[in-house]
Design a protein around this motif. Structure first.
Motif, PDB file in Angstrom:
ATOM      1  N   MET A   1     -10.062   0.779  20.478  1.00  0.00           N
ATOM      2  CA  MET A   1      -8.943   0.338  19.661  1.00  0.00           C
ATOM      3  C   MET A   1      -8.028   1.557  19.314  1.00  0.00           C
ATOM      4  N   PHE A   2      -6.660   1.323  19.506  1.00  0.00           N
ATOM      5  CA  PHE A   2      -5.780   2.446  19.256  1.00  0.00           C
ATOM      6  C   PHE A   2      -5.758   2.724  17.712  1.00  0.00           C
ATOM      7  N   ALA A   3      -5.397   4.033  17.313  1.00  0.00           N
ATOM      8  CA  ALA A   3      -5.317   4.315  15.675  1.00  0.00           C
ATOM      9  C   ALA A   3      -4.621   3.452  15.042  1.00  0.00           C
ATOM     10  N   ARG A   4      -3.287   3.241  15.590  1.00  0.00           N
ATOM     11  CA  ARG A   4      -2.447   2.615  14.932  1.00  0.00           C
ATOM     12  C   ARG A   4      -2.898   0.907  14.617  1.00  0.00           C
ATOM     13  N   ASP A   5      -3.614   0.437  15.433  1.00  0.00           N
ATOM     14  CA  ASP A   5      -4.198  -0.864  15.261  1.00  0.00           C
ATOM     15  C   ASP A   5      -5.132  -0.861  14.163  1.00  0.00           C
ATOM     16  N   GLU A   6      -5.828   0.134  14.071  1.00  0.00           N
ATOM     17  CA  GLU A   6      -6.766   0.321  13.023  1.00  0.00           C
ATOM     18  C   GLU A   6      -6.097   0.572  11.604  1.00  0.00           C
ATOM     19  N   SER A   7      -4.965   1.397  11.592  1.00  0.00           N
ATOM     20  CA  SER A   7      -4.140   1.199  10.390  1.00  0.00           C
ATOM     21  C   SER A   7      -3.730   0.108  10.030  1.00  0.00           C
ATOM     22  N   ASP A   8      -3.195  -0.813  11.011  1.00  0.00           N
ATOM     23  CA  ASP A   8      -2.935  -2.155  10.603  1.00  0.00           C
ATOM     24  C   ASP A   8      -3.763  -2.896  10.173  1.00  0.00           C
ATOM     25  N   ARG A   9      -4.972  -3.067  10.742  1.00  0.00           N
ATOM     26  CA  ARG A   9      -6.189  -3.667  10.287  1.00  0.00           C
ATOM     27  C   ARG A   9      -6.534  -3.424   8.866  1.00  0.00           C
ATOM     28  N   LEU A  10      -6.726  -2.052   8.704  1.00  0.00           N
ATOM     29  CA  LEU A  10      -7.106  -1.804   7.276  1.00  0.00           C
ATOM     30  C   LEU A  10      -5.755  -2.346   6.048  1.00  0.00           C
ATOM     31  N   GLU A  11      -4.661  -2.253   6.573  1.00  0.00           N
ATOM     32  CA  GLU A  11      -3.479  -2.729   5.599  1.00  0.00           C
ATOM     33  C   GLU A  11      -3.357  -4.469   5.353  1.00  0.00           C
ATOM     34  N   ARG A  12      -3.823  -5.105   6.669  1.00  0.00           N
ATOM     35  CA  ARG A  12      -3.860  -6.508   6.647  1.00  0.00           C
ATOM     36  C   ARG A  12      -4.990  -6.924   5.542  1.00  0.00           C
ATOM     37  N   LEU A  13      -6.407  -6.256   5.587  1.00  0.00           N
ATOM     38  CA  LEU A  13      -7.235  -6.331   4.733  1.00  0.00           C
ATOM     39  C   LEU A  13      -7.104  -6.420   3.287  1.00  0.00           C
ATOM     40  N   TRP A  14      -6.016  -5.375   3.047  1.00  0.00           N
ATOM     41  CA  TRP A  14      -5.809  -4.910   1.524  1.00  0.00           C
ATOM     42  C   TRP A  14      -4.724  -6.095   1.159  1.00  0.00           C
ATOM     43  N   ARG A  15      -3.846  -6.579   1.969  1.00  0.00           N
ATOM     44  CA  ARG A  15      -2.863  -7.449   1.641  1.00  0.00           C
ATOM     45  C   ARG A  15      -3.380  -8.969   1.603  1.00  0.00           C
ATOM     46  N   GLY A  16      -4.614  -9.140   2.083  1.00  0.00           N
ATOM     47  CA  GLY A  16      -5.149 -10.645   2.282  1.00  0.00           C
ATOM     48  C   GLY A  16      -6.158 -10.747   1.121  1.00  0.00           C
ATOM     49  N   THR A  17      -7.279 -11.682   1.562  1.00  0.00           N
ATOM     50  CA  THR A  17      -8.274 -12.071   0.750  1.00  0.00           C
ATOM     51  C   THR A  17      -9.469 -11.128   0.160  1.00  0.00           C
ATOM     52  N   PHE A  18      -9.309 -10.089   1.031  1.00  0.00           N
ATOM     53  CA  PHE A  18     -10.171  -8.802   0.869  1.00  0.00           C
ATOM     54  C   PHE A  18      -9.581  -7.991  -0.500  1.00  0.00           C
ATOM     55  N   GLY A  19      -8.152  -7.728  -0.395  1.00  0.00           N
ATOM     56  CA  GLY A  19      -7.620  -7.133  -1.456  1.00  0.00           C
ATOM     57  C   GLY A  19      -7.594  -8.188  -2.762  1.00  0.00           C
ATOM     58  N   ASP A  20      -7.332  -9.369  -2.319  1.00  0.00           N
ATOM     59  CA  ASP A  20      -7.156 -10.268  -3.799  1.00  0.00           C
ATOM     60  C   ASP A  20      -8.550 -10.233  -4.339  1.00  0.00           C
ATOM     61  N   ALA A  21      -9.820 -10.131  -3.752  1.00  0.00           N
ATOM     62  CA  ALA A  21     -11.066  -9.997  -4.470  1.00  0.00           C
ATOM     63  C   ALA A  21     -11.184  -8.695  -5.316  1.00  0.00           C
ATOM     64  N   TYR A  22     -10.638  -7.599  -4.651  1.00  0.00           N
ATOM     65  CA  TYR A  22     -10.671  -6.204  -5.201  1.00  0.00           C
ATOM     66  C   TYR A  22      -9.819  -6.517  -6.642  1.00  0.00           C
ATOM     67  N   VAL A  23      -8.613  -7.147  -6.431  1.00  0.00           N
ATOM     68  CA  VAL A  23      -7.785  -7.083  -7.639  1.00  0.00           C
ATOM     69  C   VAL A  23      -8.508  -7.838  -8.837  1.00  0.00           C
ATOM     70  N   ARG A  24      -9.429  -9.011  -8.576  1.00  0.00           N
ATOM     71  CA  ARG A  24     -10.271  -9.623  -9.415  1.00  0.00           C
ATOM     72  C   ARG A  24     -11.163  -8.676 -10.085  1.00  0.00           C
ATOM     73  N   ARG A  25     -11.997  -7.934  -9.149  1.00  0.00           N
ATOM     74  CA  ARG A  25     -12.940  -7.096  -9.519  1.00  0.00           C
ATOM     75  C   ARG A  25     -12.453  -6.026 -10.524  1.00  0.00           C
ATOM     76  N   ASN A  26     -11.189  -5.671 -10.386  1.00  0.00           N
ATOM     77  CA  ASN A  26     -10.458  -4.258 -10.847  1.00  0.00           C
ATOM     78  C   ASN A  26      -9.910  -4.454 -12.102  1.00  0.00           C
ATOM     79  N   LEU A  27     -10.027  -5.963 -12.818  1.00  0.00           N
ATOM     80  CA  LEU A  27      -9.191  -6.183 -14.007  1.00  0.00           C
ATOM     81  C   LEU A  27      -9.278  -5.386 -15.255  1.00  0.00           C
ATOM     82  N   THR A  28     -10.579  -4.711 -15.258  1.00  0.00           N
ATOM     83  CA  THR A  28     -10.814  -4.010 -16.373  1.00  0.00           C
ATOM     84  C   THR A  28     -11.275  -2.492 -16.104  1.00  0.00           C
ATOM     85  N   ALA A  29     -10.593  -2.050 -14.605  1.00  0.00           N
ATOM     86  CA  ALA A  29     -10.893  -0.679 -14.483  1.00  0.00           C
ATOM     87  C   ALA A  29     -10.274   0.405 -15.083  1.00  0.00           C
TER      88      ALA A  29
END
Ligand SMILES: C[S@@+](CC[C@H](N)C(=O)[O-])C[C@H]1O[C@@H](n2cnc3c(N)ncnc32)[C@H](O)[C@@H]1O
Length: 205
Positions: A1-29
């Motif tokens: 996999m090219f590096a740019r694809d990898e960076s895009d994959r990570l940003e997609r994760l944080w934009r989507g449900t993986f990132g939303d789940a972090y938001v819920r866990r992080n509310l009292t951080a």
């Protein structure tokens, strides 16, 4: 996999449900982070600040007690996080953008910082994000991240290739001769608020 694809994959994760789940866990951080920010800002001459990867504002909440909110900006790629930040800290400007391409002029902020964000960049993205952070700062760069040398990839909430511990302080110093290390420290999980985070504060010449 090219590096740019990898960076895009990570940003997609944080934009989507993986990132939303972090938001819920992080509310009292924010709890437990007050003393670090009060002590840090007391030592520096900061009027304006940009947090890259601000999530719901666990850091900006404390900066907002000391700085004028109109001089504070939070950038993130997760929209839900920015919605909550706007509700919590009205007046603080939120910008939905990638840390790889920050929409600000050179030297726009006295302080540009991350906590727990550089660890989530793949190698290619990391250099671009650090370049953008240093470019947007006029005086200080701060990062609080998990440190390891040699670098380690750690499984994170069921995902691989998402969390990389590195010696970010050395990476900043090697890449940017204009940065001078002012302070390095460790924030142990036992003290609350942070989870064994190493922080580095740099002055920019
Ligand atoms: C582990 S959280 C840390 C949140 C916050 N800094 C804190 O300490 O509570 C990482 C945050 O960075 C954001 N993020 C990750 N990669 C990013 C990128 N390339 N550009 C912008 N935001 C990013 C995520 O959406 C998430 O909100």
């Amino acid at each position: 996999m090219f590096a740019r694809d990898e960076s895009d994959r990570l940003e997609r994760l944080w934009r989507g449900t993986f990132g939303d789940a972090y938001v819920r866990r992080n509310l009292t951080a924010d709890e437990g982070r007050k003393s670090f920010w009060w002590e840090t800002l007391a030592k520096l001459d900061v009027v304006s600040a940009l947090e890259v990867g601000c999530n719901v504002g666990a850091n900006l909440r404390w900066l907002a007690e000391m700085l004028d909110r109109t001089n504070m900006v939070g950038v993130d790629i997760n929209q839900r996080a920015l919605e909550i930040l706007r509700e919590r800290l009205p007046g603080v400007r939120t910008v939905a953008a990638s840390a790889r391409s920050l929409p600000f002029a050179d030297g726009s902020f006295d302080l540009v910082f991350t906590t727990g964000v550089l660890i989530h960049q793949d190698h290619d993205s990391l250099n671009r994000v650090m370049d953008e952070i240093v470019r947007c700062s006029s005086r200080y760069v701060l990062c609080g991240e998990y440190c390891a040398e040699p670098p380690e990839e750690i499984p994170y909430h069921g995902e691989r290739g998402v969390l990389f511990k590195r010696d970010f302080g050395s990476l900043y110093q090697e890449r940017f001769p204009e940065l001078t290390l002012l302070e390095q420290g460790f924030l142990p999980a036992s003290a609350g608020g942070w989870e064994d985070v190493t922080f580095w504060i740099f002055a920019k010449r």
